[in-house]
Design a protein around this motif. Structure first.
Motif, PDB file in Angstrom:
ATOM      1  N   ALA A 125       0.805  -1.217   0.000  1.00 32.79           N
ATOM      2  CA  ALA A 125       0.000   0.000   0.000  1.00 32.79           C
ATOM      3  C   ALA A 125       0.842   1.273   0.000  1.00 32.79           C
ATOM      4  O   ALA A 125       0.313   2.356  -0.166  1.00 32.79           O
ATOM      5  CB  ALA A 125      -0.939   0.005   1.205  1.00 32.79           C
ATOM      6  N   GLN A 126       2.173   1.155   0.177  1.00 31.59           N
ATOM      7  CA  GLN A 126       3.033   2.330   0.227  1.00 31.59           C
ATOM      8  C   GLN A 126       3.892   2.405  -1.026  1.00 31.59           C
ATOM      9  O   GLN A 126       4.241   1.396  -1.616  1.00 31.59           O
ATOM     10  CB  GLN A 126       3.953   2.313   1.455  1.00 31.59           C
ATOM     11  CG  GLN A 126       3.229   2.483   2.760  1.00 31.59           C
ATOM     12  CD  GLN A 126       2.789   1.159   3.341  1.00 31.59           C
ATOM     13  OE1 GLN A 126       3.347   0.127   3.020  1.00 31.59           O
ATOM     14  NE2 GLN A 126       1.795   1.182   4.190  1.00 31.59           N
ATOM     15  N   ARG A 127       4.241   3.640  -1.376  1.00 32.09           N
ATOM     16  CA  ARG A 127       5.061   3.864  -2.569  1.00 32.09           C
ATOM     17  C   ARG A 127       6.330   4.618  -2.188  1.00 32.09           C
ATOM     18  O   ARG A 127       6.293   5.580  -1.437  1.00 32.09           O
ATOM     19  CB  ARG A 127       4.267   4.652  -3.588  1.00 32.09           C
ATOM     20  CG  ARG A 127       3.018   3.903  -4.017  1.00 32.09           C
ATOM     21  CD  ARG A 127       2.320   4.664  -5.065  1.00 32.09           C
ATOM     22  NE  ARG A 127       3.271   4.766  -6.185  1.00 32.09           N
ATOM     23  CZ  ARG A 127       2.949   4.549  -7.446  1.00 32.09           C
ATOM     24  NH1 ARG A 127       1.727   4.259  -7.749  1.00 32.09           N
ATOM     25  NH2 ARG A 127       3.827   4.662  -8.392  1.00 32.09           N
TER      26      ARG A 127
ATOM     27  N   GLN B 235       3.133  13.815 -11.030  1.00 32.12           N
ATOM     28  CA  GLN B 235       1.797  13.757 -11.619  1.00 32.12           C
ATOM     29  C   GLN B 235       1.487  12.378 -12.188  1.00 32.12           C
ATOM     30  O   GLN B 235       0.372  11.877 -12.059  1.00 32.12           O
ATOM     31  CB  GLN B 235       1.664  14.811 -12.724  1.00 32.12           C
ATOM     32  CG  GLN B 235       1.654  16.225 -12.199  1.00 32.12           C
ATOM     33  CD  GLN B 235       1.739  17.263 -13.306  1.00 32.12           C
ATOM     34  OE1 GLN B 235       2.123  16.984 -14.432  1.00 32.12           O
ATOM     35  NE2 GLN B 235       1.388  18.492 -12.962  1.00 32.12           N
ATOM     36  N   ARG B 236       2.468  11.767 -12.807  1.00 31.03           N
ATOM     37  CA  ARG B 236       2.243  10.482 -13.478  1.00 31.03           C
ATOM     38  C   ARG B 236       2.267   9.293 -12.530  1.00 31.03           C
ATOM     39  O   ARG B 236       1.459   8.381 -12.638  1.00 31.03           O
ATOM     40  CB  ARG B 236       3.282  10.291 -14.571  1.00 31.03           C
ATOM     41  CG  ARG B 236       3.016   9.051 -15.420  1.00 31.03           C
ATOM     42  CD  ARG B 236       4.006   8.917 -16.529  1.00 31.03           C
ATOM     43  NE  ARG B 236       3.786   9.977 -17.511  1.00 31.03           N
ATOM     44  CZ  ARG B 236       4.419  10.054 -18.663  1.00 31.03           C
ATOM     45  NH1 ARG B 236       5.324   9.150 -18.969  1.00 31.03           N
ATOM     46  NH2 ARG B 236       4.180  11.029 -19.496  1.00 31.03           N
ATOM     47  N   TYR B 237       3.209   9.296 -11.573  1.00 31.71           N
ATOM     48  CA  TYR B 237       3.407   8.116 -10.735  1.00 31.71           C
ATOM     49  C   TYR B 237       3.096   8.330  -9.255  1.00 31.71           C
ATOM     50  O   TYR B 237       3.016   7.366  -8.513  1.00 31.71           O
ATOM     51  CB  TYR B 237       4.855   7.622 -10.866  1.00 31.71           C
ATOM     52  CG  TYR B 237       5.235   7.281 -12.271  1.00 31.71           C
ATOM     53  CD1 TYR B 237       4.733   6.148 -12.899  1.00 31.71           C
ATOM     54  CD2 TYR B 237       6.083   8.107 -12.996  1.00 31.71           C
ATOM     55  CE1 TYR B 237       5.077   5.836 -14.208  1.00 31.71           C
ATOM     56  CE2 TYR B 237       6.436   7.803 -14.305  1.00 31.71           C
ATOM     57  CZ  TYR B 237       5.922   6.676 -14.902  1.00 31.71           C
ATOM     58  OH  TYR B 237       6.262   6.379 -16.193  1.00 31.71           O
ATOM     59  N   GLY B 238       2.958   9.577  -8.828  1.00 34.53           N
ATOM     60  CA  GLY B 238       2.716   9.877  -7.417  1.00 34.53           C
ATOM     61  C   GLY B 238       1.265   9.677  -7.039  1.00 34.53           C
ATOM     62  O   GLY B 238       0.469   9.228  -7.856  1.00 34.53           O
ATOM     63  N   PRO B 239       0.937   9.956  -5.831  1.00 32.56           N
ATOM     64  CA  PRO B 239       1.816  10.452  -4.783  1.00 32.56           C
ATOM     65  C   PRO B 239       2.670   9.341  -4.178  1.00 32.56           C
ATOM     66  O   PRO B 239       2.330   8.174  -4.270  1.00 32.56           O
ATOM     67  CB  PRO B 239       0.842  11.019  -3.750  1.00 32.56           C
ATOM     68  CG  PRO B 239      -0.388  10.212  -3.909  1.00 32.56           C
ATOM     69  CD  PRO B 239      -0.453   9.868  -5.375  1.00 32.56           C
TER      70      PRO B 239
ATOM     71  N   SER C 253       4.924  12.509   0.488  1.00 25.83           N
ATOM     72  CA  SER C 253       4.499  12.750   1.865  1.00 25.83           C
ATOM     73  C   SER C 253       5.684  13.005   2.779  1.00 25.83           C
ATOM     74  O   SER C 253       5.707  13.964   3.527  1.00 25.83           O
ATOM     75  CB  SER C 253       3.699  11.557   2.389  1.00 25.83           C
ATOM     76  OG  SER C 253       2.516  11.417   1.665  1.00 25.83           O
ATOM     77  N   MET C 254       6.677  12.126   2.723  1.00 20.38           N
ATOM     78  CA  MET C 254       7.868  12.261   3.554  1.00 20.38           C
ATOM     79  C   MET C 254       9.089  12.145   2.659  1.00 20.38           C
ATOM     80  O   MET C 254       9.060  11.463   1.636  1.00 20.38           O
ATOM     81  CB  MET C 254       7.914  11.183   4.628  1.00 20.38           C
ATOM     82  CG  MET C 254       6.831  11.331   5.666  1.00 20.38           C
ATOM     83  SD  MET C 254       7.054  10.209   7.061  1.00 20.38           S
ATOM     84  CE  MET C 254       6.955   8.611   6.272  1.00 20.38           C
ATOM     85  N   CYS C 255      10.152  12.796   3.080  1.00 19.40           N
ATOM     86  CA  CYS C 255      11.348  12.815   2.257  1.00 19.40           C
ATOM     87  C   CYS C 255      12.578  12.562   3.112  1.00 19.40           C
ATOM     88  O   CYS C 255      12.712  13.119   4.198  1.00 19.40           O
ATOM     89  CB  CYS C 255      11.445  14.171   1.565  1.00 19.40           C
ATOM     90  SG  CYS C 255      12.824  14.275   0.442  1.00 19.40           S
ATOM     91  N   LEU C 256      13.446  11.737   2.616  1.00 22.43           N
ATOM     92  CA  LEU C 256      14.732  11.454   3.240  1.00 22.43           C
ATOM     93  C   LEU C 256      15.799  12.117   2.388  1.00 22.43           C
ATOM     94  O   LEU C 256      15.941  11.796   1.208  1.00 22.43           O
ATOM     95  CB  LEU C 256      14.955   9.947   3.302  1.00 22.43           C
ATOM     96  CG  LEU C 256      16.297   9.447   3.800  1.00 22.43           C
ATOM     97  CD1 LEU C 256      16.516   9.858   5.247  1.00 22.43           C
ATOM     98  CD2 LEU C 256      16.376   7.948   3.644  1.00 22.43           C
ATOM     99  N   GLN C 257      16.503  13.075   2.953  1.00 21.37           N
ATOM    100  CA  GLN C 257      17.572  13.752   2.221  1.00 21.37           C
ATOM    101  C   GLN C 257      18.860  12.968   2.409  1.00 21.37           C
ATOM    102  O   GLN C 257      19.247  12.681   3.533  1.00 21.37           O
ATOM    103  CB  GLN C 257      17.738  15.188   2.724  1.00 21.37           C
ATOM    104  CG  GLN C 257      16.502  16.021   2.593  1.00 21.37           C
ATOM    105  CD  GLN C 257      16.077  16.250   1.155  1.00 21.37           C
ATOM    106  OE1 GLN C 257      16.900  16.331   0.251  1.00 21.37           O
ATOM    107  NE2 GLN C 257      14.795  16.348   0.936  1.00 21.37           N
TER     108      GLN C 257
END
Length: 85
Positions: free
Chosen positions: A4-6, A24-28, A65-69
């Motif tokens: 269920a997560q991407r 737009q194409r593959y998110g969110p 939603s969340m980002c790892l730098q």
């Protein structure tokens, strides 16, 4: 991540308009990994690496939603003393 997560990994990249299209194409996306690389001098490295401001822009336009730098050099510099010592 589960069914269920991407997750999305930006790879080693400079900033360009394709990130909005990917969102737009593959998110969110639930989680993304966006590397911040060696970005100075800007005139020479802009096409290869994003700076912190551009990484935030990628996160915002890419519908994450969340980002790892990621900063691989920071990680390596922490590991090298322990390996050699």
């Amino acid at each position: 991540m589960g069914a269920a997560q991407r997750f999305w990994f930006a790879g080693d990249t400079g900033y360009c308009g394709v990130f909005k299209e990917i969102g737009q194409r593959y998110g969110p996306f639930d989680l993304s990994a966006i590397p911040i690389g060696a970005y100075t001098p800007q005139w020479m490295l802009k096409a290869q690496h994003v700076n912190p401001t551009e990484a935030v822009q990628i996160h915002q336009v890419g519908k994450k939603s969340m980002c790892l730098q990621l900063r691989i050099c920071s990680i390596l510099s922490m590991l090298i003393p322990s390996i050699s010592g």
